[in-house]
Design a protein around this motif. Structure first.
Motif, PDB file in Angstrom:
ATOM      1  N   THR A  37     -14.296  20.143 -12.738  1.00 57.24           N
ATOM      2  CA  THR A  37     -12.985  20.382 -12.131  1.00 57.24           C
ATOM      3  C   THR A  37     -11.887  19.648 -12.889  1.00 57.24           C
ATOM      4  O   THR A  37     -10.827  20.207 -13.195  1.00 57.24           O
ATOM      5  N   VAL A  38     -12.127  18.378 -13.214  1.00 54.71           N
ATOM      6  CA  VAL A  38     -11.147  17.580 -13.948  1.00 54.71           C
ATOM      7  C   VAL A  38     -10.929  18.148 -15.352  1.00 54.71           C
ATOM      8  O   VAL A  38      -9.792  18.255 -15.826  1.00 54.71           O
ATOM      9  N   ALA A  39     -12.026  18.522 -16.020  1.00 57.78           N
ATOM     10  CA  ALA A  39     -11.926  19.057 -17.374  1.00 57.78           C
ATOM     11  C   ALA A  39     -11.150  20.365 -17.404  1.00 57.78           C
ATOM     12  O   ALA A  39     -10.334  20.602 -18.301  1.00 57.78           O
ATOM     13  N   THR A  40     -11.383  21.220 -16.413  1.00 59.48           N
ATOM     14  CA  THR A  40     -10.665  22.489 -16.351  1.00 59.48           C
ATOM     15  C   THR A  40      -9.173  22.269 -16.136  1.00 59.48           C
ATOM     16  O   THR A  40      -8.327  22.904 -16.785  1.00 59.48           O
ATOM     17  N   LEU A  41      -8.839  21.361 -15.233  1.00 61.79           N
ATOM     18  CA  LEU A  41      -7.433  21.054 -14.962  1.00 61.79           C
ATOM     19  C   LEU A  41      -6.753  20.488 -16.210  1.00 61.79           C
ATOM     20  O   LEU A  41      -5.615  20.859 -16.533  1.00 61.79           O
ATOM     21  N   ALA A  42      -7.442  19.607 -16.918  1.00 62.26           N
ATOM     22  CA  ALA A  42      -6.878  19.033 -18.142  1.00 62.26           C
ATOM     23  C   ALA A  42      -6.724  20.088 -19.231  1.00 62.26           C
ATOM     24  O   ALA A  42      -5.712  20.108 -19.952  1.00 62.26           O
ATOM     25  N   LEU A  43      -7.696  20.979 -19.361  1.00 64.15           N
ATOM     26  CA  LEU A  43      -7.645  22.023 -20.377  1.00 64.15           C
ATOM     27  C   LEU A  43      -6.490  22.982 -20.132  1.00 64.15           C
ATOM     28  O   LEU A  43      -5.775  23.368 -21.062  1.00 64.15           O
ATOM     29  N   VAL A  44      -6.303  23.364 -18.883  1.00 61.55           N
ATOM     30  CA  VAL A  44      -5.202  24.265 -18.532  1.00 61.55           C
ATOM     31  C   VAL A  44      -3.839  23.603 -18.760  1.00 61.55           C
ATOM     32  O   VAL A  44      -2.867  24.279 -19.120  1.00 61.55           O
ATOM     33  N   SER A  45      -3.777  22.298 -18.581  1.00 63.18           N
ATOM     34  CA  SER A  45      -2.498  21.585 -18.639  1.00 63.18           C
ATOM     35  C   SER A  45      -2.128  21.092 -20.034  1.00 63.18           C
ATOM     36  O   SER A  45      -0.958  20.755 -20.273  1.00 63.18           O
ATOM     37  N   ALA A  46      -3.082  20.991 -20.939  1.00 63.27           N
ATOM     38  CA  ALA A  46      -2.850  20.316 -22.221  1.00 63.27           C
ATOM     39  C   ALA A  46      -1.736  20.962 -23.034  1.00 63.27           C
ATOM     40  O   ALA A  46      -0.888  20.261 -23.609  1.00 63.27           O
ATOM     41  N   GLY A  47      -1.711  22.297 -23.112  1.00 60.46           N
ATOM     42  CA  GLY A  47      -0.680  22.968 -23.897  1.00 60.46           C
ATOM     43  C   GLY A  47       0.709  22.725 -23.347  1.00 60.46           C
ATOM     44  O   GLY A  47       1.663  22.459 -24.103  1.00 60.46           O
ATOM     45  N   LEU A  48       0.852  22.792 -22.035  1.00 56.91           N
ATOM     46  CA  LEU A  48       2.148  22.539 -21.400  1.00 56.91           C
ATOM     47  C   LEU A  48       2.542  21.078 -21.565  1.00 56.91           C
ATOM     48  O   LEU A  48       3.723  20.762 -21.778  1.00 56.91           O
ATOM     49  N   VAL A  59      -4.757  13.196 -18.716  1.00 51.28           N
ATOM     50  CA  VAL A  59      -6.081  12.724 -18.290  1.00 51.28           C
ATOM     51  C   VAL A  59      -5.997  12.052 -16.922  1.00 51.28           C
ATOM     52  O   VAL A  59      -6.805  12.349 -16.020  1.00 51.28           O
ATOM     53  N   SER A  60      -5.033  11.158 -16.743  1.00 52.94           N
ATOM     54  CA  SER A  60      -4.949  10.417 -15.479  1.00 52.94           C
ATOM     55  C   SER A  60      -4.607  11.335 -14.319  1.00 52.94           C
ATOM     56  O   SER A  60      -5.212  11.239 -13.239  1.00 52.94           O
ATOM     57  N   ALA A  61      -3.641  12.246 -14.510  1.00 55.88           N
ATOM     58  CA  ALA A  61      -3.273  13.157 -13.433  1.00 55.88           C
ATOM     59  C   ALA A  61      -4.392  14.145 -13.130  1.00 55.88           C
ATOM     60  O   ALA A  61      -4.662  14.447 -11.962  1.00 55.88           O
ATOM     61  N   SER A  62      -5.062  14.635 -14.160  1.00 59.39           N
ATOM     62  CA  SER A  62      -6.187  15.556 -13.939  1.00 59.39           C
ATOM     63  C   SER A  62      -7.315  14.877 -13.181  1.00 59.39           C
ATOM     64  O   SER A  62      -7.917  15.463 -12.273  1.00 59.39           O
ATOM     65  N   ALA A  63      -7.595  13.618 -13.544  1.00 57.36           N
ATOM     66  CA  ALA A  63      -8.667  12.884 -12.867  1.00 57.36           C
ATOM     67  C   ALA A  63      -8.332  12.657 -11.398  1.00 57.36           C
ATOM     68  O   ALA A  63      -9.170  12.873 -10.510  1.00 57.36           O
ATOM     69  N   LEU A  64      -7.091  12.244 -11.124  1.00 53.53           N
ATOM     70  CA  LEU A  64      -6.700  11.964  -9.741  1.00 53.53           C
ATOM     71  C   LEU A  64      -6.648  13.239  -8.901  1.00 53.53           C
ATOM     72  O   LEU A  64      -7.279  13.338  -7.835  1.00 53.53           O
ATOM     73  N   LEU A  65      -5.902  14.228  -9.393  1.00 56.80           N
ATOM     74  CA  LEU A  65      -5.730  15.465  -8.616  1.00 56.80           C
ATOM     75  C   LEU A  65      -7.033  16.248  -8.525  1.00 56.80           C
ATOM     76  O   LEU A  65      -7.344  16.826  -7.474  1.00 56.80           O
ATOM     77  N   GLY A  66      -7.801  16.268  -9.613  1.00 55.17           N
ATOM     78  CA  GLY A  66      -9.082  16.966  -9.581  1.00 55.17           C
ATOM     79  C   GLY A  66     -10.058  16.335  -8.612  1.00 55.17           C
ATOM     80  O   GLY A  66     -10.789  17.031  -7.893  1.00 55.17           O
ATOM     81  N   THR A  67     -10.067  15.006  -8.552  1.00 55.36           N
ATOM     82  CA  THR A  67     -10.960  14.309  -7.619  1.00 55.36           C
ATOM     83  C   THR A  67     -10.569  14.597  -6.177  1.00 55.36           C
ATOM     84  O   THR A  67     -11.430  14.879  -5.330  1.00 55.36           O
TER      85      THR A  67
END
Length: 290
Positions: free
Chosen positions: A16-27, A240-248
């Motif tokens: 879940t965290v990895a997917t959120l980070a992958l989707v967000s990285a370009g933006l 990374v930090s936002a993806s980890a927090l929001l994904g968790t």
């Protein structure tokens, strides 16, 4: 058996965290460095998915289509967008938002005309994995690996390589970069193209897992924008930090209740986070990070 459940839960959380980070990285790359609000980011991801589908139909290897063809095609499209539209709007945040919103509508309409409105996708190239008595998606492990490698590469380039330092310096002071012999316009162009390529990579890699429709960009831009804003100014550390927090938060509430409740919890968490830290997570804990 309880240990197996723990491993499966941790695996799902990492996915879940990895997917959120992958989707967000370009933006994050475009907005974090250039302060350009690209509301067509979701359509860039969708374009990467459709590029993968077209490449497969033309006989291309699926891995080559996802990892090479999709980023290159979306990067070329990003180059055209930057040269024709974005370069005239630097420093005008609201104007970039309106322009890219119109671009997202136009791109969605064009994809509808070309591919129709039916849901399509890419066959999953990886089978399942066994964790004790449980089965998990092997392709999810690939998503985790790609996301980790991508973010590590971005951090290394921005933090340790000369080109990354030039880009960061030009974003902070275009005049100083120009005085040192670097063209700010070329740096802006290269950064936007790089962000577009990352979005294309996300679309290609996620295409076996999501049902693609021309209007699917909305499901990506919302999560990506929330993650980038919550992360703050630092591109990699913030993502990374936002993806980890929001994904968790999303995964915990999903396990306790349902996916819908998980999505609601993610949004509520983002609102609370931005109320407490208006400048994002990196404004307090990761100052100066790439």
């Amino acid at each position: 058996m309880s240990i197996d459940i723990v491993f499966v839960s941790v695996f799902d959380l990492a996915y879940t965290v990895a997917t959120l980070a992958l989707v967000s990285a370009g933006l994050a790359l475009i907005f974090g460095l250039m302060r350009v609000i690209n509301l067509a980011h979701g359509e860039f991801i969708v374009l990467g998915g459709y590029t993968t589908i077209v490449a497969l139909r033309m006989g291309c290897n699926i891995w080559l289509a996802m990892l090479i063809v999709a980023p290159i095609v979306v990067g070329c499209f990003g180059f055209l967008v930057e040269r024709l539209v974005i370069r005239h709007l630097y420093g005008r945040t609201v104007d970039t938002m309106l322009a890219t919103w119109g671009l997202s509508l136009a791109l969605s309409g064009a994809l509808s005309m070309i591919f129709g409105t039916t849901t399509t996708g890419v066959p999953n190239p990886v089978g399942s994995l066994s964790i004790g008595q449980y089965q998990v998606g092997g392709y999810s492990l690939f998503i985790i690996a790609v996301s980790t490698l991508l973010l590590a590469s971005l951090y290394f380039v921005l933090r340790s390589m000369r080109v990354g330092m030039i880009v960061r310096g030009a974003m902070q002071s275009a005049e100083v970069a120009a005085a040192l012999g670097h063209s700010p316009q070329r740096i802006y162009m290269a950064t936007f193209v790089a962000g577009s390529m990352v979005s294309g990579l996300a679309g290609g890699v996620l295409s076996p897992l999501v049902g693609l429709t021309p209007s699917a960009g909305g499901q990506f831009i919302a999560k990506a924008f929330i993650t980038v804003i919550a992360g703050g100014a630092s591109v990699v550390a913030g993502t990374v930090s936002a993806s980890a927090l929001l994904g968790t938060v999303a995964k915990v509430f999903e396990l306790l209740s349902s996916p819908v409740v998980g999505e609601m919890a993610l949004l509520i968490c983002a609102v609370i986070l931005l109320r407490v830290l208006p400048q994002g997570i990196t404004s307090r804990w990761f100052k100066g990070a790439a």
